[in-house]
Motif scaffolding. Sequence first.
Motif, PDB file in Angstrom:
ATOM      1  N   TYR A   8       0.811  -1.033   0.510  1.00  0.00           N
ATOM      2  CA  TYR A   8      -0.092   0.069  -0.100  1.00  0.00           C
ATOM      3  C   TYR A   8       1.150   1.385  -0.619  1.00  0.00           C
ATOM      4  O   TYR A   8       0.447   1.924  -0.849  1.00  0.00           O
ATOM      5  N   GLU A  14       2.975   1.391  -3.566  1.00  0.00           N
ATOM      6  CA  GLU A  14       1.128   3.021  -4.783  1.00  0.00           C
ATOM      7  C   GLU A  14       1.016   3.785  -4.050  1.00  0.00           C
ATOM      8  O   GLU A  14       0.352   3.918  -5.315  1.00  0.00           O
ATOM      9  N   SER A  15       1.082   3.910  -2.917  1.00  0.00           N
ATOM     10  CA  SER A  15       0.665   5.118  -3.070  1.00  0.00           C
ATOM     11  C   SER A  15       1.652   6.589  -2.364  1.00  0.00           C
ATOM     12  O   SER A  15       1.084   7.699  -2.621  1.00  0.00           O
ATOM     13  N   CYS A  16       3.213   5.920  -2.956  1.00  0.00           N
ATOM     14  CA  CYS A  16       3.650   7.398  -2.891  1.00  0.00           C
ATOM     15  C   CYS A  16       3.273   8.062  -4.142  1.00  0.00           C
ATOM     16  O   CYS A  16       3.289   7.099  -5.379  1.00  0.00           O
ATOM     17  N   ASN A  17       3.403   9.194  -3.970  1.00  0.00           N
ATOM     18  CA  ASN A  17       2.990  10.102  -4.888  1.00  0.00           C
ATOM     19  C   ASN A  17       4.541  10.953  -5.036  1.00  0.00           C
ATOM     20  O   ASN A  17       4.311  11.943  -6.346  1.00  0.00           O
ATOM     21  N   HIS A  18       5.721  10.398  -5.250  1.00  0.00           N
ATOM     22  CA  HIS A  18       7.191  10.976  -5.151  1.00  0.00           C
ATOM     23  C   HIS A  18       6.924  11.982  -5.147  1.00  0.00           C
ATOM     24  O   HIS A  18       6.884  12.602  -5.991  1.00  0.00           O
ATOM     25  N   GLN A  67      11.933   8.132  -0.969  1.00  0.00           N
ATOM     26  CA  GLN A  67      11.159   8.130  -1.759  1.00  0.00           C
ATOM     27  C   GLN A  67      11.425   7.003  -3.346  1.00  0.00           C
ATOM     28  O   GLN A  67      10.660   6.461  -3.332  1.00  0.00           O
ATOM     29  N   GLN A  69      10.639   2.952  -4.196  1.00  0.00           N
ATOM     30  CA  GLN A  69      10.288   2.392  -5.349  1.00  0.00           C
ATOM     31  C   GLN A  69      11.083   0.810  -5.756  1.00  0.00           C
ATOM     32  O   GLN A  69      10.784   0.851  -6.450  1.00  0.00           O
ATOM     33  N   ILE A  70      11.983   1.350  -5.293  1.00  0.00           N
ATOM     34  CA  ILE A  70      13.448  -0.445  -5.345  1.00  0.00           C
ATOM     35  C   ILE A  70      12.515  -0.705  -4.305  1.00  0.00           C
ATOM     36  O   ILE A  70      12.351  -2.015  -4.858  1.00  0.00           O
ATOM     37  N   GLU A 126       9.773  -2.699  -6.862  1.00  0.00           N
ATOM     38  CA  GLU A 126      10.269  -3.630  -8.079  1.00  0.00           C
ATOM     39  C   GLU A 126      11.163  -4.807  -7.454  1.00  0.00           C
ATOM     40  O   GLU A 126      11.174  -5.708  -7.837  1.00  0.00           O
ATOM     41  N   ASP A 165      -0.700   8.421   5.631  1.00  0.00           N
ATOM     42  CA  ASP A 165      -0.758   7.189   6.102  1.00  0.00           C
ATOM     43  C   ASP A 165       0.376   5.840   5.275  1.00  0.00           C
ATOM     44  O   ASP A 165      -0.116   4.572   4.946  1.00  0.00           O
ATOM     45  N   PRO A 209      -9.911   0.091   0.473  1.00  0.00           N
ATOM     46  CA  PRO A 209     -10.210   0.882  -0.356  1.00  0.00           C
ATOM     47  C   PRO A 209     -10.366   2.939  -0.095  1.00  0.00           C
ATOM     48  O   PRO A 209     -10.587   3.159   1.328  1.00  0.00           O
ATOM     49  N   TYR A 210      -9.767   3.789  -0.320  1.00  0.00           N
ATOM     50  CA  TYR A 210      -8.964   5.138   0.279  1.00  0.00           C
ATOM     51  C   TYR A 210      -7.990   5.214   1.208  1.00  0.00           C
ATOM     52  O   TYR A 210      -9.505   5.883   2.651  1.00  0.00           O
ATOM     53  N   GLY A 211      -8.037   3.894   2.229  1.00  0.00           N
ATOM     54  CA  GLY A 211      -7.264   4.586   3.079  1.00  0.00           C
ATOM     55  C   GLY A 211      -7.395   4.040   4.191  1.00  0.00           C
ATOM     56  O   GLY A 211      -6.801   3.891   5.119  1.00  0.00           O
TER      57      GLY A 211
END
Lengths: 506, 415
Positions: free
Chosen positions: B9, B12-16, B51, B55-56, B59, B93, B302-304
């Motif tokens: 979560y 997938e939530s990170c908006n960098h 951040q 991402q790492i 992956e 969060d 959904p929605y945290g």
Amino acid sequence: MALSAQAYRELAAIVGERYISSKQHILAGNRVRTPEIPFDYHSADAILLPGSTEEVAAIVKVCNKYGICFVPFISGTLPDAYANRAGTVLIHLKRMNRILEINEEDRYAVVEPGVRHVQLYPEVRKRGLSYTAASVGPGGSVLANFTSTSGDHHTQYGSSRANRYLLAVEMVTPEGEIIRTGSLQGGCGWFCPDGPGPSLRSIIKGYFGSHGQLGIITKAAVALDACKGPAEIRTEGVSPHHRVYFDSDLSRVYVFNYDNIQNVCQAMLALGEAEVCSTVQKYFYLPLTLLMSDSANDFWKKWTSGYKEAMSMPLVVHIAAQSVREREYEEKILFDVVRETGGKRLPEELENWWTEHMDYFMVVSRLQSVLRLGGGWMPIKLGAESVQHICDVGESIGEYIYEFTETGKIFDAPENYQIIPMEYGHFAHIELLFMWDRTNPAAMKGVGEFRARSREEDLRRHFHAEDVGCLNPTLLQLGPLYSNCHIWMQKIKESFDPNNVANPML
Amino acid sequence: MANLADFKYTMESCNHCGQCKWILPARMKGWDFASVCPLHEFHGFDAYSGQGLIQIAKERLDGKLEYGDGLETLLYACPACGACDINCKSVRDMEVLDTIYALREDCVEAGYLPEPLRRTAANVEETHNIYGKPHSERFAWLPPDFRDDPEADTALFVGCSAYRYPDIALAAIRILRAGGVKFKLLREDEWCCGAPLWRTGQREAAEKLIRRNVDTFRRHGIHTVITACAECFGSFRGGYPRYADTEGLEFKHITQVAAELLSGGKLRLRKGDEPLRVTYHDPCMLGRLSEKYVPWDGEIRPYGLHVPEKVWRRGEHGVYEEPREILRALEGVELCEMTRNLEEALCCGAAARDVDPEFAVWTAAERRREAKAAGAQAIVSCCPFCRDALGSDGENALPYLDLTVLLAERLKEEA
């Protein structure tokens, strides 16, 4: 396309081995996806960290020589900051982070791309100056704020769009030539964006800055405004519940709720006519509830316990004054206008939140909390027109949003849009920010459908509400309505970037 | 502890947005000292940041990235100071630091724990301390006339640093004695707190040691554990509940106890010889990372929406005020604050010293530069690892003073 060993060597010779990498784990750090944007993301072949304009120019020349695409970036918040095709290198400008000048007399600052809002803002504030920062949070690049997007911000009521503050720039063209625009070229300093030197302002500024792919701006001068408020900010407590205090004799925040956008419109116009208040905005109430929440769970509690109803159409007003008399004068006009237009003060506890979070009005430190519901968000429309026109756009949203919200395709509410009047109400910006469920792969379909519907509805009503944008589908649809701007953009692009290597448009 | 999949979560939530790298605007003071992530500031690439590590991790979870080409060095160069985590959690969060911990577990499982950290782990296993010194010497510094309070349910946990800095342990004893606190030492039963194991992703070894330590506390009838080591304290509060049931155990840092004694008038202090202007460096494990960890094993809807509701560690309730209260109580000592303080404090870099010494040295020098810019004649803190880093020779040299020692030296009389 992997970078050839020869090209890599030439690039490394420019920046030094320390500041280039093609290691997979380094590339992975910037191999992000923004699922809201229908790009096919690719991995960059290398990331470079140049330290000077000359290094940037040399990198660009190597890219042209080998046909390598390049994407410059700083904070990496927007999707334009990533490789959208194979054979791309990322040019991370973070090391170029000097504030070169703050000219208090002529009110401008000269910065390199890596200077962030949290760095410049307090420096100019110490000098009694300010600027309008896009709502991107503390790490946003000041230079990108003024050169690459319009940079809309909640405090622009008394100022204007960020791109109108752009003065002279130094840039590296897509072929690697270093040029200086406006007054700078003639050795006359940074103060003017146009002649006697070459004026590229209309090409490099605005929405088509970062999306126009016309090279890399390495220094920019930006105009500054006078600042009403303390030179240093007093903060108490520890995050996330710290409090920012302004002198309450000179600074006041009021939040009024309305039941009709046309009345909000009249209030905005009346306040603008009187040229009072420093911030006036019709805020989104869903993000407003998020801003006030400690967690997503807390949001859901608040959202379902009256916040929604209490703040269905909030008008947020900030008065910043140089004297008590000035504040009282502005308050008097404000209260008259609100009374005449039917606004009602919000409960004190809700209004106090804004008073205690004055940092929101400066660099919007809490903006990212609107992403708290899992990161799925989408700002659309983003256009600007007269206040009345934009309010009409807002009013129309309720006519088509329900079929998306009630079927769960998106999470939003009918009046949940933001309108920021600018230049004291001479024009206004609209933003419809809705949420979607990132944990549901099928949700993207609904997002796309709603975006398309919003655009269609605006076109049908002859509204100028949609940003022309940089994505081909939007551009091709809207370009013909804007004097075929998409064709002109392409021609300009071909002239400046014959090898099509500078962040090629999709 | 958890594995990478538990933090999907967050990934997938990170908006960098980069909030993990920069000081919060409410604390901004100017161009300088605006970065809160020393790793990113030194290395530059986004991979070297919260951040980037998210991402790492994604992956790795997706099976798209391998160790062996330097990723493991990057991962352990990160001092896991938690600045990224706290900054992110000021508005989101997400569990940035726990994702990094999970990535470290993944690295350990893949067999890529860097050699210096293997050595430390072996030391802990063999000698119960991080330095590989004989366990029998753990309390060698103890004055022969020291007597435990045999009935006490409070223990002073001196930690492995007593091998290097016995003055801190002795100072803690003096303060407790002066304040009339009944306590005892665990002597040969005191082993390493486990920080170098759980913080580096060595789950099995950490779990074994932590459970053993908790059992030891209970076996000795201990209810309150006091320590003068920030790393031990942060582990007790933020690490132990991940591996063991700590119900009924209370963990305190010596500065909390001392501040309480001072406010209760139980410590009498003498004036210092010379006026001294100091700044206080908040150790990561005493400040933002010392909040109690409350295990959560629920569902993210959904929605945290976290079901059941999660208790978040956002760095708000770290030990920030007590050390400052002590400094303010020392007559002649003037406290000046650095820009990056409290939950926004810049890490000293000590945790990176074995894996990326150049970065660690730079970070300590950068912190000293900030202390000097604040006008300090000395930098005060209360963590032996911060002492290692900030008290070392190098650029921007500045005297380092341990707060526990400083306070003990000012005691007028002892009980």
